[in-house]
Design an enzyme around this catalytic site. Sequence first.
Site, PDB file in Angstrom:
ATOM      1  N   LYS A  71       0.025   4.263  -0.214  1.00  0.00           N
ATOM      2  CA  LYS A  71      -0.629   5.431   0.401  1.00  0.00           C
ATOM      3  C   LYS A  71      -0.419   6.659  -0.489  1.00  0.00           C
ATOM      4  CE  LYS A  71      -0.108   3.253   4.870  1.00  0.00           C
ATOM      5  NZ  LYS A  71       0.028   3.400   6.310  1.00  0.00           N
ATOM      6  N   SER A 117       3.553  -2.103  10.403  1.00  0.00           N
ATOM      7  CA  SER A 117       4.997  -2.202  10.658  1.00  0.00           C
ATOM      8  C   SER A 117       5.595  -3.533  10.194  1.00  0.00           C
ATOM      9  CB  SER A 117       5.308  -1.955  12.138  1.00  0.00           C
ATOM     10  OG  SER A 117       4.977  -0.626  12.492  1.00  0.00           O
ATOM     11  N   ASN A 135       0.862  -1.183   0.000  1.00  0.00           N
ATOM     12  CA  ASN A 135       0.000   0.000   0.000  1.00  0.00           C
ATOM     13  C   ASN A 135       0.899   1.232   0.000  1.00  0.00           C
ATOM     14  OD1 ASN A 135      -1.785   2.057   0.560  1.00  0.00           O
ATOM     15  ND2 ASN A 135      -2.273   1.371   2.626  1.00  0.00           N
ATOM     16  N   GLY A 191       2.847   2.139  10.928  1.00  0.00           N
ATOM     17  CA  GLY A 191       3.897   3.143  10.839  1.00  0.00           C
ATOM     18  C   GLY A 191       4.627   3.413  12.143  1.00  0.00           C
ATOM     19  N   GLU A 215      -6.719   4.785   7.988  1.00  0.00           N
ATOM     20  CA  GLU A 215      -6.511   6.199   7.628  1.00  0.00           C
ATOM     21  C   GLU A 215      -7.746   6.776   6.940  1.00  0.00           C
ATOM     22  OE1 GLU A 215      -2.750   5.580   5.673  1.00  0.00           O
ATOM     23  OE2 GLU A 215      -1.882   5.093   7.621  1.00  0.00           O
TER      24      GLU A 215
HETATM   25  P1  PGA Z   1       3.080   0.343   7.597  1.00  0.00           P
HETATM   26  O1  PGA Z   1       1.582   0.574   7.073  1.00  0.00           O
HETATM   27  O2  PGA Z   1       3.554  -0.964   7.011  1.00  0.00           O
HETATM   28  O3  PGA Z   1       3.864   1.520   7.087  1.00  0.00           O
HETATM   29  O4  PGA Z   1       3.018   0.280   9.093  1.00  0.00           O
HETATM   30  C1  PGA Z   1       0.694  -0.507   6.931  1.00  0.00           C
HETATM   31  C2  PGA Z   1      -0.633  -0.043   6.410  1.00  0.00           C
HETATM   32  O5  PGA Z   1      -1.135   1.012   6.829  1.00  0.00           O
HETATM   33  O6  PGA Z   1      -1.231  -0.732   5.552  1.00  0.00           O
END
Ligand code: PGA
Length: 259
Positions: free
Chosen positions: A14, A208, A12, A174, A100
């Site tokens: 984002k 993460s 993803n 994150g 989000e």
């Molecule tokens: P991250 O995000 O791997 O950066 O923690 C995961 C996600 O929101 O799908």
Amino acid sequence: MSPARRKTVIGNWKMHGLAAQLCEVERLAAALRRARPAARVAICPPATLIHRAAELAADSPLEIGAQDLHPEPFGARTGDLGAEMLHDAGARLAILGHSERRCDHREDDALIARKVEAALRAGLIPVVCVGETAAERAEGRALRVVSAQVRASLPHALRGREFLVAYEPVWAIGSGATPGPEDIAEVHAAIVRAMAPLGHAPVLYGGSVRPENARALMAIPGVDGVLVGGASLKADDFLRIVRAAERTGEGAMVSGPPE
Ligand code: PGA
């Protein structure tokens, strides 16, 4: 659920990625063409890059997906994109209900269920995200919250259709923190129970995920793959996670992609 089931690895991006970053998709597609992975692999770039990413991934095992969609197909909705448009651009799956979106855009389960129906209508495979906040976990409500999200954001229309669920604890996204293996296994089992009336779907873990922890996460019972944010932006990191999936999933790559 057997840990030897074929794994799924979805990236993803984002709100990251300009045209210059399409070289990462190109590298990924080339490596997967060579490697013929046993794992299912997809990247969800921003909508602006879906069309070009899909062209670069053509004739490769790499699938391209969207990160959100509007529940209606067309209309006077300035700035929105319908599921049919995203499918037309080359998306084959769609992340829906990411935390989000739930937090920043106040999306509730009912809206997410409508988005899932829209995805099905357009031929997109829904990847529905659920997950508790830090406060909900601290209060001992994680299982109840996640089960309720599954029941309310997965519409009956999913019965007998292909879909995926991603367990993403909000506090793990994150942050560098991940739940313990028992906690992840417990939530994944609760998700399987909550979605039982609809049939079975792969349940991914997200939050993460890094090349360093991907193998251990995917070895947890009930974890059918991972949804990866930050570590999906670089082809090299993402390929290391795909290789970790190969080691925990059934079968092996015919030849491993370069790291
Ligand atoms: P991250 O995000 O791997 O950066 O923690 C995961 C996600 O929101 O799908």
